[in-house]
Design an enzyme around this catalytic site. Structure first.
Site, PDB file in Angstrom:
ATOM      1  N   SER A 116       0.821  -1.217   0.000  1.00 40.88           N
ATOM      2  CA  SER A 116       0.000   0.000   0.000  1.00 40.88           C
ATOM      3  C   SER A 116       0.850   1.260   0.000  1.00 40.88           C
ATOM      4  O   SER A 116       1.913   1.318   0.633  1.00 40.88           O
ATOM      5  CB  SER A 116      -0.866  -0.018   1.262  1.00 40.88           C
ATOM      6  OG  SER A 116      -1.381   1.264   1.525  1.00 40.88           O
ATOM      7  N   TYR A 165      -1.467   0.349  10.524  1.00 37.58           N
ATOM      8  CA  TYR A 165      -1.730  -0.341   9.253  1.00 37.58           C
ATOM      9  C   TYR A 165      -0.513  -0.230   8.334  1.00 37.58           C
ATOM     10  O   TYR A 165      -0.059  -1.224   7.749  1.00 37.58           O
ATOM     11  CB  TYR A 165      -2.967   0.269   8.588  1.00 37.58           C
ATOM     12  CG  TYR A 165      -3.182  -0.177   7.159  1.00 37.58           C
ATOM     13  CD1 TYR A 165      -3.881  -1.335   6.872  1.00 37.58           C
ATOM     14  CD2 TYR A 165      -2.683   0.579   6.089  1.00 37.58           C
ATOM     15  CE1 TYR A 165      -4.070  -1.749   5.540  1.00 37.58           C
ATOM     16  CE2 TYR A 165      -2.863   0.181   4.775  1.00 37.58           C
ATOM     17  CZ  TYR A 165      -3.561  -0.976   4.502  1.00 37.58           C
ATOM     18  OH  TYR A 165      -3.744  -1.382   3.201  1.00 37.58           O
ATOM     19  N   GLU A 210       0.215   3.605   1.723  1.00 33.05           N
ATOM     20  CA  GLU A 210       0.249   4.017   3.132  1.00 33.05           C
ATOM     21  C   GLU A 210       1.627   3.726   3.742  1.00 33.05           C
ATOM     22  O   GLU A 210       2.008   4.343   4.728  1.00 33.05           O
ATOM     23  CB  GLU A 210      -0.879   3.285   3.875  1.00 33.05           C
ATOM     24  CG  GLU A 210      -1.140   3.712   5.299  1.00 33.05           C
ATOM     25  CD  GLU A 210      -1.720   5.119   5.465  1.00 33.05           C
ATOM     26  OE1 GLU A 210      -2.262   5.687   4.496  1.00 33.05           O
ATOM     27  OE2 GLU A 210      -1.608   5.654   6.587  1.00 33.05           O
TER      28      GLU A 210
END
Ligand code: NDP
Ligand code: GDR
Length: 338
Positions: free
Chosen positions: A134, A157, A136
């Site tokens: 990701s 996460y 992220e």
């Protein structure tokens, strides 16, 4: 010989689009599921209702928390391609449940990788592994981000995904596994759960159109994301596993927009000014947020021949129109019931 793929997270947004994509190419698709209720399987409805495709879909019960079950599923599926998509996927929620997020999103990937490696060693057949990484993971890193950008996660996460990313690189380098990391930027669709901001905004715009007294509460309106369409992005996953070398790949549109711009397009579609209907609720602000994500997918464009087909405006209009249809159907249903 028919190609076989295993998808963990097959009931999710990406898993369901990927299953449809692979079935259309003649694959037999195996999927890991943890619940078989109609709601849990709703993203797979069109496949489950189509006998021709249903015959090539095999669902296996299991959970990322259970390594033995995962090993059994990998063994039974005996797939040449394993797409590991399952996990706790909500960044905001990961602050409230950090350990559970590391366990499913981080350790879960390690477990699937270990099961895949053991299966490959036992059968002596190549198994190609895809890790759903990701943007992220980039967190605070300066935009645009590409495969060389150092990770700087700003959420449990993101940290869990960094763990899974490095575990994938280690499996590739230590054991010669064909293991790739896709580093995908945000991708959306009408199958996105409503807890993500694009779908939340699209649902609210449609409902407020029908009932102007309703309000929409949001958190950070300044955050910028590089939003694409999930249908386009699952094709990139498949292309990565068809490539002759196991590499890491950024997948993105290269264009970022703020949550405010998202509101402009969605509320504009229903003829409303979002400023009249939106409240900022401090409870929806994250303890740390990622301010600006914009990917540089030059490698995927050049070496995979992949490119996004859906612009930001097309995506938001598709989401909003889908929600208008749903909201109108609900309102007609309620009127009939009266
Ligand atoms: P979804 O949230 O739509 O789907 C997550 C899937 O994981 C669901 O099928 C869910 O099953 C399953 N799952 C969750 N926990 C477990 C568990 N303990 N055991 C087994 N299965 C579990 O995610 P997306 O489709 O949006 O994302 C797919 C992957 O790509 C995820 O790993 C996500 O982190 C990653 N990703 C997504 C991006 C995006 O923008 N969508 C961008 C970058 C990466 P159930 O239906 O039972 O809940
Ligand atoms: P993200 O997506 O955190 O990027 O993770 P999300 O849609 O949750 O948030 C995007 C940005 O919007 C801001 N925001 C809100 N977000 C939500 N969910 N709800 C709100 O009310 C709200 N108000 C403002 C957020 O603060 C954030 O800045 C998604 C997931 O799919 C991950 O699994 C994936 O890895 C990344 O995208 C890439």
């Amino acid at each position: 010989m028919t190609q076989r793929a295993l998808i963990t997270g097959i009931t999710g947004q990406d898993g369901s689009y990927l299953a449809e994509f692979l079935l259309a190419r003649g694959y037999t698709v195996h999927g890991l599921v943890r619940r078989r209720t109609p709601e849990a399987l709703s993203n797979l409805a069109s496949v489950l209702e189509d006998p021709a495709r249903r015959a090539r879909l095999v669902l296996h019960d299991g959970d990322l928390a259970d390594p033995l079950a995962l090993a059994r599923v990998v063994e039974r599926a005996d797939a040449g391609e394993v797409y590991h998509l399952a996990g706790q996927t909500h960044v905001g929620r990961s602050f409230a449940a950090p350990e559970a997020t590391i366990a499913t999103t981080g350790l879960g990937a390690v477990r699937v990788l270990e099961a895949v490696r053991a299966h490959r060693d036992r059968t002596r057949r190549e198994v190609r592994y895809y890790q759903a990484g990701s943007s992220e993971m980039f967190g605070a890193a300066r935009a645009p981000q590409d495969e060389r950008t150092p990770f700087a996660p700003r959420s449990p996460y993101g940290a869990a995904k960094v763990l899974a990313h490095h575990a994938t690189v280690v499996a590739r380098e230590a054991y010669g596994l064909f293991a790739v990391n896709g580093i995908l930027f945000n991708h959306e669709s009408p199958r996105r759960p409503e807890e993500f901001v694009t779908r939340k905004v699209a649902c609210a715009a449609a409902r407020i159109r029908l009932d102007p007294a309703r309000r929409l509460a949001l958190g950070n309106l300044d955050a910028r994301r590089d939003w694409g369409h999930a249908r386009d992005y699952v094709e990139a996953m498949w292309r990565m596993l068809q490539h002759d070398r196991p590499l890491d790949w950024v997948v993105a549109t290269g264009v970022a927009h703020s949550v405010r711009e998202l509101l402009e397009v969605a509320f504009g579609r229903v003829g409303l000014d979002w400023r009249d209907h939106v409240d900022v609720d401090p409870a929806l602000l994250r303890p740390l947020d990622v301010e600006d994500l914009r990917g540089d997918a030059s490698r995927a464009r050049a070496e995979l021949g992949w490119r996004p087909r859906t612009s930001f405006e097309e995506l938001v209009l598709e989401l909003t129109e889908a929600e208008l249809e749903r909201a109108q159907a609900v309102s007609v249903g309620a009127a009939h019931a009266r």
